[in-house]
Design a protein around this motif. Structure first.
Motif, mmCIF file in Angstrom:
data_model
loop_
_atom_site.group_PDB
_atom_site.id
_atom_site.type_symbol
_atom_site.label_atom_id
_atom_site.label_comp_id
_atom_site.label_asym_id
_atom_site.label_seq_id
_atom_site.Cartn_x
_atom_site.Cartn_y
_atom_site.Cartn_z
ATOM 1 N N PHE A 171 0.820 -1.208 0.000
ATOM 2 C CA PHE A 171 0.000 0.000 0.000
ATOM 3 C C PHE A 171 0.862 1.270 0.000
ATOM 4 N N MET A 172 2.006 1.215 0.672
ATOM 5 C CA MET A 172 2.885 2.389 0.675
ATOM 6 C C MET A 172 3.454 2.651 -0.719
ATOM 7 N N MET A 173 3.859 1.603 -1.402
ATOM 8 C CA MET A 173 4.410 1.772 -2.742
ATOM 9 C C MET A 173 3.346 2.216 -3.743
ATOM 10 N N MET A 209 2.066 11.560 -0.745
ATOM 11 C CA MET A 209 3.485 11.210 -0.861
ATOM 12 C C MET A 209 4.161 11.238 0.498
ATOM 13 N N ALA A 210 3.824 12.227 1.331
ATOM 14 C CA ALA A 210 4.412 12.293 2.668
ATOM 15 C C ALA A 210 4.026 11.077 3.496
ATOM 16 N N ILE A 211 2.756 10.671 3.428
ATOM 17 C CA ILE A 211 2.305 9.491 4.176
ATOM 18 C C ILE A 211 3.053 8.242 3.702
ATOM 19 N N SER A 212 3.209 8.115 2.376
ATOM 20 C CA SER A 212 3.914 6.953 1.829
ATOM 21 C C SER A 212 5.382 6.957 2.250
ATOM 22 N N MET A 213 6.042 8.111 2.169
ATOM 23 C CA MET A 213 7.456 8.191 2.530
ATOM 24 C C MET A 213 7.667 7.984 4.027
ATOM 25 N N TYR A 257 16.867 9.661 2.905
ATOM 26 C CA TYR A 257 16.468 9.868 1.514
ATOM 27 C C TYR A 257 14.954 9.899 1.344
ATOM 28 N N TYR A 258 14.203 9.281 2.256
ATOM 29 C CA TYR A 258 12.749 9.412 2.174
ATOM 30 C C TYR A 258 12.317 10.840 2.519
ATOM 31 N N LEU A 259 12.955 11.424 3.526
ATOM 32 C CA LEU A 259 12.592 12.786 3.901
ATOM 33 C C LEU A 259 13.051 13.809 2.871
ATOM 34 N N GLN A 260 14.022 13.437 2.040
ATOM 35 C CA GLN A 260 14.392 14.320 0.932
ATOM 36 C C GLN A 260 13.205 14.564 0.010
ATOM 37 N N VAL A 261 12.441 13.521 -0.228
ATOM 38 C CA VAL A 261 11.263 13.645 -1.092
ATOM 39 C C VAL A 261 10.218 14.543 -0.431
ATOM 40 N N VAL A 262 9.996 14.364 0.862
ATOM 41 C CA VAL A 262 9.028 15.186 1.580
ATOM 42 C C VAL A 262 9.490 16.640 1.620
ATOM 43 N N CYS A 288 -8.058 5.896 -0.017
ATOM 44 C CA CYS A 288 -8.071 4.503 0.460
ATOM 45 C C CYS A 288 -6.666 4.039 0.840
ATOM 46 N N LEU A 289 -5.675 4.372 0.019
ATOM 47 C CA LEU A 289 -4.306 3.955 0.310
ATOM 48 C C LEU A 289 -3.781 4.635 1.567
ATOM 49 N N ALA A 290 -4.093 5.926 1.718
ATOM 50 C CA ALA A 290 -3.653 6.643 2.912
ATOM 51 C C ALA A 290 -4.284 6.053 4.167
ATOM 52 N N VAL A 291 -5.572 5.735 4.091
ATOM 53 C CA VAL A 291 -6.265 5.143 5.236
ATOM 54 C C VAL A 291 -5.663 3.777 5.578
ATOM 55 N N LEU A 292 -5.334 2.980 4.563
ATOM 56 C CA LEU A 292 -4.755 1.666 4.803
ATOM 57 C C LEU A 292 -3.364 1.767 5.431
ATOM 58 N N VAL A 293 -2.557 2.703 4.939
ATOM 59 C CA VAL A 293 -1.204 2.871 5.488
ATOM 60 C C VAL A 293 -1.262 3.272 6.954
ATOM 61 N N ILE A 294 -2.210 4.130 7.299
ATOM 62 C CA ILE A 294 -2.353 4.557 8.697
ATOM 63 C C ILE A 294 -3.091 3.506 9.515
ATOM 64 N N GLY A 295 -4.190 2.983 8.953
ATOM 65 C CA GLY A 295 -5.024 2.047 9.697
ATOM 66 C C GLY A 295 -4.312 0.744 10.033
ATOM 67 N N LEU A 296 -3.567 0.195 9.074
ATOM 68 C CA LEU A 296 -2.855 -1.059 9.344
ATOM 69 C C LEU A 296 -1.730 -0.855 10.348
ATOM 70 N N GLY A 297 -1.234 0.391 10.440
ATOM 71 C CA GLY A 297 -0.232 0.675 11.454
ATOM 72 C C GLY A 297 -0.819 0.729 12.850
ATOM 73 N N LEU A 298 -2.062 1.183 12.945
ATOM 74 C CA LEU A 298 -2.730 1.272 14.243
ATOM 75 C C LEU A 298 -3.404 -0.036 14.644
ATOM 76 N N ILE A 299 -3.908 -0.787 13.651
ATOM 77 C CA ILE A 299 -4.630 -2.030 13.933
ATOM 78 C C ILE A 299 -4.048 -3.144 13.052
ATOM 79 N N PRO A 300 -2.929 -3.738 13.459
ATOM 80 C CA PRO A 300 -2.280 -4.754 12.611
ATOM 81 C C PRO A 300 -2.852 -6.155 12.753
ATOM 82 N N GLU A 301 -3.798 -6.346 13.684
ATOM 83 C CA GLU A 301 -4.209 -7.711 14.023
ATOM 84 C C GLU A 301 -4.829 -8.463 12.855
ATOM 85 N N THR A 302 -5.541 -7.741 11.968
ATOM 86 C CA THR A 302 -6.277 -8.419 10.903
ATOM 87 C C THR A 302 -5.349 -9.229 10.007
ATOM 88 N N ILE A 303 -4.324 -8.581 9.465
ATOM 89 C CA ILE A 303 -3.405 -9.273 8.558
ATOM 90 C C ILE A 303 -2.570 -10.294 9.309
#
Length: 316
Positions: A171-173, A209-213, A257-262, A288-303
């Motif tokens: 999802f980040m990529m 892009m910031a969320i992904s990086m 290098y990720y923060l270089q992009v931000v 949807c991708l932003a929500v998944l990147v944040i949501g899976l970080g807060l609630i990892p139990e499902t996967i």
């Protein structure tokens, strides 16, 4: 040609496993491999079989294809090959690695060497890249090294965390490549300078892009942080303290290098003028991708639970 060679080696390894066990069913291979796990030939057979999956993950030294393909392929194609095949490769690699448990012999040492080489090489070379896709190609090599931190435990918990991290990486990529595609819809490569002032041209794309990086860098509360934390915890519990230290240092390198992009998106003056128009579909996909990147970080139990369920068929 390189992919064909790796596939041939993998098939050769599969033939060895079949010759040693007399079956191609995973549930039957497991007990048979445990009987001969102390023999060097079993480790060689598993390593040969794993070559194809290591190629898909772009693990060092099977990484040569990744940066050139990322840079040379179209943005849509690169988005696909950078993420989706990796999830499948990690899932199958975890299932095959379970064949070596509970006495994997020399395999942890070999997987550990591959992990260290991938993390160090990928991050160090990514530091000097100016093309975003090529940078993500080298960072993908580093992330493959992180994923191996879960595989090296040869336990269900480690395998599950590797699958969880691969899913988050997907999802980040995809989020990062949605931005790349939107900035260059004609298909041209995007340099870091091309993202200068992106926040003024499209605040939505800059935020995505910031969320992904941030996620790829392993900054909380995104899925990349939780994934790295679980992988490091798994490796630490398995006794690979030295690997945990190396991974932590490499995580710090990746942040640069990720923060270089931000920084380019938010702190630099834009080189291009005019807003970037997005279709409703692109906006919905980005949300949807932003929500998944944040949501899976807060609630990892499902996967994690899904991965445990899938691994029960082949793990002791």
């Amino acid at each position: 040609l390189f992919g064909f060679t790796c596939s041939g080696i993998m098939l050769f390894g599969i033939s060895w496993v079949f010759g040693l066990t007399g079956t191609t069913y995973l549930t039957k291979i497991l007990p048979a491999m445990q009987v001969i796990s102390g023999q060097p030939v079993s480790a060689i057979a598993l390593l040969l079989m794993m070559c194809g999956f290591l190629f898909k993950l772009a693990v060092f030294p099977f990484h040569f294809w990744a940066p050139d393909v990322y840079e040379g392929a179209s943005n849509e194609t690169t988005a696909f090959i950078s993420a989706l095949p990796k999830v499948a490769a990690v899932a199958v690699l975890a299932r095959f690695s379970a064949l070596a448990a509970p006495e994997p012999g020399a395999l942890p040492l070999l997987v550990g060497i591959l992990s260290v080489a991938s993390m160090c090489y990928g991050n160090l070379v990514a530091l000097v890249q100016t093309d975003v896709k090529r940078m993500l190609g080298y960072s993908g090599i580093a992330h493959a090294g992180y994923i191996l931190l879960g595989i090296i435990t040869f336990e269900s918990w480690g395998f599950a965390t590797s699958i969880y991290y691969a899913a988050g990486y997907l999802f980040m990529m995809l989020g990062a490549f949605l931005v790349i595609y939107s900035v260059s819809p004609e298909g041209g490569n995007v340099g870091i300078k091309d993202l200068n002032g992106l926040s003024s041209r499209s605040p939505f794309l800059a935020l995505l892009m910031a969320i992904s990086m941030f996620g790829l860098a392993g900054i909380p509360p995104f899925v990349g942080f939780m994934g790295k934390f679980m992988l490091l915890t798994s490796a630490y519990k398995a006794g690979f303290v030295f690997l945990v230290i190396i991974a932590a240092v490499n995580t710090a390198l990746g942040i640069y290098y990720y923060l270089q992009v931000v920084r380019a998106a938010y702190a630099e003056a834009p080189e291009a003028t005019g807003p970037i128009k997005l279709s409703p579909g692109a906006r919905i996909a980005g949300i949807c991708l932003a929500v998944l990147v944040i949501g899976l970080g807060l609630i990892p139990e499902t996967i994690i639970n899904m991965a445990f369920t899938a691994l029960k068929t082949v793990t002791p």
